[in-house]
Design an enzyme around this catalytic site. Structure first.
Site: not given
Ligand code: ATP
Ligand code: MG
Length: 228
Positions: A38, A119
């Site tokens: 991520k 996100s």
């Protein structure tokens, strides 16, 4: 050099991390060296020593049984539970696309099948300052990835899923599937949501995840085929 897939969603908290945990678990159970990455995580909770715990990373590593010792699973971790562009500004620590490119490449080299989580939703701003403006879709394009869209199964999802797919297609980003989360099999509206999303977007709903599901109901080979 491994293959990768980007998991985005119709918004924050729709279950991208939960679903990603099940995806990586399924791939690893089938014998694939599957991993997670991520770029930017906000809302990290400090431990007793003040170190920020990257919740999404810890969840996926635990749920999928990713062994420790791999390359960094996250590049930027912010404490504040706000959009990354704002957390970055408050911390004077803006996302450097080159660093994300490097960390992503390392993770993709290390794993056979890398799942990268976004996100928030698809037009979540990652960086917004005088030097650079970057939105989540810019990041996906920069890395040349195809996507999987996680959407809630309930009321309002047709609109949110169709807008997300439409935006991705307008930016020439491949959409390889939709996964519905918190799905109740037998619920007439949710079953209709599933059909309507497929008909309106032309993208297959490849799986539906019940609340507290411990396994993803999809063939591992079909899942692995989504990675490029
Ligand atoms: N199918 C599910 N069953 C049980 N709990 C779930 C399920 N899906 C999501 N949750 C819970 O809902 C919360 C939000 O889910 P999750 O963290 O996966 O969302 P997200 O889209 O990754 O959010 P973010 O944008 O912050 O990354 C978490 O506490 C998660 O454990
Ligand atoms: Mg998440």
């Amino acid at each position: 050099m491994g293959k990768a897939l980007f998991v985005t969603g119709t918004g924050t908290d729709v279950g991208k991390t939960y679903v990603t945990g099940l995806i990586v678990q399924k791939l690893r159970a089938a014998g694939h060296r599957a991993g997670y990455y991520k770029a930017a995580l906000s809302g990290a909770v400090p431990d007793t020593n003040g170190a920020l715990l990257p919740g999404d990373v810890l969840h996926v590593q635990r749920a999928a049984g990713i062994p420790p010792g791999g390359p960094p699973a996250v590049s930027y971790v912010y404490r504040e539970a706000v959009s990354p562009h704002l957390a970055a500004r408050w911390n004077d620590d803006p996302i450097d696309p080159d660093r994300v490119r490097r960390d992503f490449a390392r993770a993709k080299d290390y794993y056979e099948l890398l799942t990268m989580e976004g996100s928030g939703g698809i037009i979540c701003p990652l960086r917004w300052d005088a030097a650079q403006k970057m939105i989540l879709d810019d990041l996906i394009k920069m890395l040349g990835l195809g996507t999987l869209v996680v959407a809630d199964a309930g009321l309002g999802t047709i609109n949110a899923a169709a807008l997300t797919v439409e935006h991705l297609e307008r930016r020439d980003i491949p959409v390889r599937g939709v996964i519905l989360n918190n799905y109740h099999a037998g619920d007439a509206m949710e079953e209709d949501n599933r059909r309507m999303i497929e008909e309106m977007t032309g993208v297959p709903v490849i799986a539906a995840v019940a609340s507290n599901a411990e396994e993803l109901d999809i063939d591992a080979a079909q899942l692995a085929a989504l990675y490029h």
